[in-house]
Write an enzyme that holds these catalytic residues in place. Structure first.
Site, PDB file in Angstrom:
ATOM      1  N   GLU B 143     -47.223  58.094 -24.813  1.00  0.00           N
ATOM      2  CA  GLU B 143     -48.556  58.224 -25.892  1.00  0.00           C
ATOM      3  C   GLU B 143     -49.705  57.614 -25.455  1.00  0.00           C
ATOM      4  OE1 GLU B 143     -45.577  57.786 -27.038  1.00  0.00           O
ATOM      5  OE2 GLU B 143     -44.980  59.818 -27.590  1.00  0.00           O
ATOM      6  N   HIS B 212     -39.941  58.285 -38.661  1.00  0.00           N
ATOM      7  CA  HIS B 212     -40.328  59.600 -38.751  1.00  0.00           C
ATOM      8  C   HIS B 212     -41.791  60.126 -40.022  1.00  0.00           C
ATOM      9  CE1 HIS B 212     -38.389  60.002 -35.201  1.00  0.00           C
ATOM     10  NE2 HIS B 212     -39.323  61.567 -34.572  1.00  0.00           N
TER      11      HIS B 212
END
Lengths: 432, 407
Positions: B143, B212
């Site tokens: 990322e 998450h």
């Protein structure tokens, strides 16, 4: 190799004694990778490079190849490594870098520039060796030690000095400072304060070049990006992630490691499990090259090949330049940790003196021409200081400009108008 | 062909059909908006909506008076717009993205599994087949680096849309987002612009576990130089996606995992919404409820109950998390004098906290009661369904809060 792993005061750097590297016989040369899947050796190369290297395996053979050539060229003028014009251009660029950095030190101690200033003395061969081979459209991404990269790429000394003084005529309007040299015109994409931060940005610039060629169908787009960074950065995740992506997509980028052995006070040998950084290239499927970064001619030869590879679309290269910084990490660093013997060893290999010697010995130029260049550069640097001194400080109105490319990003105020329309905004007195 | 355009209020934004009559542009102010001379969109005479990005805003250009805070039933002249088409929110996002990719070849997508897989929430489905692997780039799991790569690409002329498979993953890209995305335009003295869009699903889902279920808007809000928007309906999802891509600023677009399957009928005509404006969901008189993303639906559910109990809440979806639309919010506060903020962000340092501060600073005199802020508990989201429900704000809490506020 890392025999002095635990010793702090006297660090026997193996490179001080050449044999230890030669005896290592690393398995990969410039053509590097053992991975047959992805890596395609260049089909042609200059100077019968691949031939020489396949025959003699050690990577340091590149340096040996050059020693051979230099000796040959001393005797026969037909195989010189550089022409007179190129040589003088290279000399001038290195002297500009050296002189400018010396002036920065002076100005810093006189209180004209502030903050963290990192000087490039001693490493000029790397900057000049690579950047002088680039076109204007090629991009350069650097770190906080970026003054000389900007100068080599073509940013005027005046603009760099003004930027360092924090004046509005600086290349970044005084908003960036020593560690953030940017130039859209000359495609210098920074100047980054955190190490490793610039490598993904460089990868992005290389991606744009490939995108232009393949998705936008600008068939002649062959812009190359150079990413400069140090030995300390080579232990950082961003380095590895970008090596992977660049090799994966064959991006036109060259990763140039300026291995000056020290990350502030941390010796490269104390922080890195395998200090031979060039070896990390083949692990990702790209050639890894080690070159003597104190010799601008050697750097130039390697750079030609690496940049050529990138331009031809053959993908990235990792080049480790063995170099040294004559001064401390920054102007705030007392530089007490490094061994004086080590410093003396590298001072004797000053790239500027070395080039001058080569050119005089090979009758490429005379002492007088060098003196003339020295004088010219002195004047340029003096002029840049004068210009910076006389330039105005940024006015208050500059405070809020450039935060957003589209100042609507400041939003809508309570009165219903965009806040950027508020006159206080242009005056710089609005609160955001 | 009759040239018309319709101003329906912030809930629906603008759309137009065919050519239009420039005379119509100078509508008398819908409300006392005459001082509001700037619009967010410029409609060119060839019918294209183009944004005017010049600084300072040029008054000589034609501006549409912005469609903010009007009563929804003040739908002006009849429109000849077609009936529109129904789709799900993720399809709306894809439609917006595809339209922009079609319009500008420099728009590209980067992210994990965006290409061949079609996106983990199918937002980019079919795009790689249509535009190729380079324009819809499947990245390795890195990322920080691929966001940085997007920034480098944006600096050199492309307009990347970087997808975080889950917003939480972008925590790994915080270095690049904070240091480079937000700052480089400034530190380069305005030389390089970074027209990047960073988007992805965040928020509390159905028992996805703590990592998450993160809400990153609170972490990113302090970064200078970026804009943040949150979409909540298919209509505003498409409009905000398009606006974000066209913006010259770096924009972070927050989507919500649970909202991807919302269905709505959206116009066939092209439309782009304003990144800086809030959306009036339900006008009212008694209390202003400010919300965004998924909580909008909890608020609307609570609103039904409240209406039955005799309250008249005004619900505003703030949409623009940074910067806040102080005009829409302020106008509402001046009308109702009571504010309730309902958000999914954490209590500490969340969007609600900033919003409370902004309202207090600007509209303190107009408040009859202290601002109430309902946020998620400062707890890592538990896996167990019951516990998870108790960490986020539920409609019953909203009803109670309004009753308390309106005493």
């Amino acid at each position: 190799m890392a025999t002095a792993f635990w010793s702090v005061n006297v660090i026997q750097h193996p490179r001080c004694e050449r044999p230890s590297i030669a005896s290592r016989k690393p398995s990969s040369a410039f053509l590097g990778s053992t991975l047959k899947l992805r890596f395609n050796p260049p089909s042609r190369s200059n100077f019968g490079f691949s031939e020489t290297l396949r025959k003699s395996s050690p990577i340091s053979a590149i340096s040996d190849v050059f020693e051979e050539k230099k000796q040959k060229s001393a005797s026969s003028s037909s195989s010189l490594l550089i022409t007179k014009e190129e040589g003088l251009e290279v000399y001038e660029d290195m002297v500009l870098g050296r002189c400018f950095e010396d002036m920065c030190a002076q100005m810093y101690y006189r209180g004209k520039m502030f903050g963290f200033v990192h000087l490039y003395n001693g490493q000029e061969a790397v900057s000049t060796g690579f950047i002088k081979l680039l076109k204007k459209e090629d991009c350069v991404v650097s770190t906080y030690r970026d003054h000389v990269h900007a100068l080599s790429k073509g940013v005027p000394a005046r603009e760099v000095m003004s930027e360092l003084f924090g004046k509005t005529t600086g290349c970044c309007r005084g908003q960036g400072g020593s560690m953030h040299m940017f130039s859209k015109e000359h495609n210098v994409l920074g100047g980054f304060a955190f190490i490793g931060e610039g490598i993904p940005v460089a990868t992005g610039a290389a991606f744009t070049s490939k995108y232009r060629k393949e998705a936008l169908n600008e068939a002649d787009c062959d812009h190359v990006t150079l990413a400069f960074f140090g030995d300390g950065t080579c232990n950082n995740g961003q380095f590895y992630e970008c090596l992977n992506m660049a090799a994966l997509w064959k991006l036109p980028i060259v990763f140039v490691v300026e291995n000056n052995l020290w990350a502030i006070g941390m010796s490269h040998l104390r922080s890195t499990s395998d200090p031979e950084i060039w070896k990390k290239g083949p692990a990702f499927g790209m050639p890894g090259v080690h070159v003597d970064g104190m010799d601008v001619l050697k750097v130039r030869e390697v750079a030609k090949e690496a940049i050529g590879r990138a331009r031809r679309g053959e993908g990235p290269t990792l080049v480790e330049c063995e170099t040294y910084r004559f001064r401390g990490h920054s102007l705030a660093d007392p530089d007490e940790l490094r061994d004086p013997t080590e410093k003396a060893h590298y001072a004797a290999r000053d790239p500027i003196t070395a080039l001058k010697k080569y050119m005089i010995e090979n009758n490429l130029a005379k002492e007088g021409e060098f003196k003339a260049i020295d004088k010219k550069i002195d004047e340029i640097v003096e002029d840049s200081v004068e210009f910076a001194d006389e330039s105005p400080q940024p006015s208050r109105s500059q405070l809020l400009e450039n935060v957003f490319a589209d100042p609507k990003g400041f939003g809508i105020g309570p009165d219903g108008r965009y806040r950027c329309e508020d006159p206080k905004f242009t005056e710089g007195t609005a609160h955001v | 062909m009759a040239a018309t355009f319709q101003v329906l209020g912030a809930a629906t934004g603008l759309f137009f059909s065919g050519s239009f009559d420039p005379q119509r542009l100078h509508l008398p102010s819908i409300r006392s908006v005459s001082e509001r001379r700037t619009g967010f969109l410029v409609v060119r005479s060839d019918g294209h909506i183009v944004s005017s990005w010049n600084f300072p805003a040029r008054r000589t250009q034609q501006f549409i008076t912005s469609s903010i805070a009007t009563k929804a039933n003040e739908a002006a002249s009849a429109t000849t717009s077609k009936p529109g088409h129904e789709l799900l929110l993720f399809e709306a996002l894809r439609e917006g993205l595809e339209e922009e990719m079609e319009r500008d070849p420099c728009v590209c997508v980067m992210g994990e599994d965006v290409g061949h897989y079609g996106g983990s929430y199918k937002v980019t489905k079919g795009l790689a087949e249509k535009y190729g692997d380079l324009r819809v780039l499947d990245t390795p799991i890195a990322e920080n680096s691929f966001t940085g790569m997007g920034i480098g690409a944006a600096m050199t002329g492309l307009r990347p849309v970087v997808e975080g498979m889950n917003m939480g993953f972008l925590l790994l890209a915080f270095n690049q987002i904070s240091n480079n995305c937000g700052m480089l335009h400034y530190t380069s003295g305005g030389q390089f612009k970074i027209p990047i869009v960073i988007r992805g699903p965040g928020g509390v889902g159905r028992q996805l576990g703590a990592e998450h279920s993160q809400r990153l808007e609170s972490y990113f809000q302090s970064i200078p130089g970026i804009q943040m928007v949150a979409c909540s309906t298919p209509y505003n999802a498409k409009g905000l996606m398009k606006a974000a891509i066209r913006s010259e600023n770096p924009v972070i677009l927050f989507e919500h995992v649970l909202l991807y399957n919302l269905k709505e009928r959206i116009p066939d005509e092209e439309y782009v919404l304003s990144l800086e404006e809030a959306e009036m969901v339900r006008p009212g008189e008694h209390v202003t409820i400010l919300t965004y993303s998924r909580m909008r639906y909890h608020v609307m559910q609570a609103a039904k109950t409240l209406v039955n109990k005799g309250y008249d809440p005004e619900v505003i979806d703030i949409r623009s998390l940074k910067p806040f639309d102080l005009y829409t919010i302020g106008s509402s506060v001046k009308k109702t004098h009571r504010v309730l903020i309902v958000e999914e962000c954490m209590r500490t340092g969340g969007i609600g906290a900033s919003l409370t501060a902004a309202i207090t600073e600007n509209f303190h005199d107009h408040l009859d009661a202290p601002i109430m802020c309902l946020s998620s508990q400062d707890v890592p989201t538990p896996y167990a369904g019951t516990l998870e429900n108790w960490t986020v704000v539920q409609p019953a809490q909203i009803v109670t809060a309004v009753e308390q506020l309106c005493q």
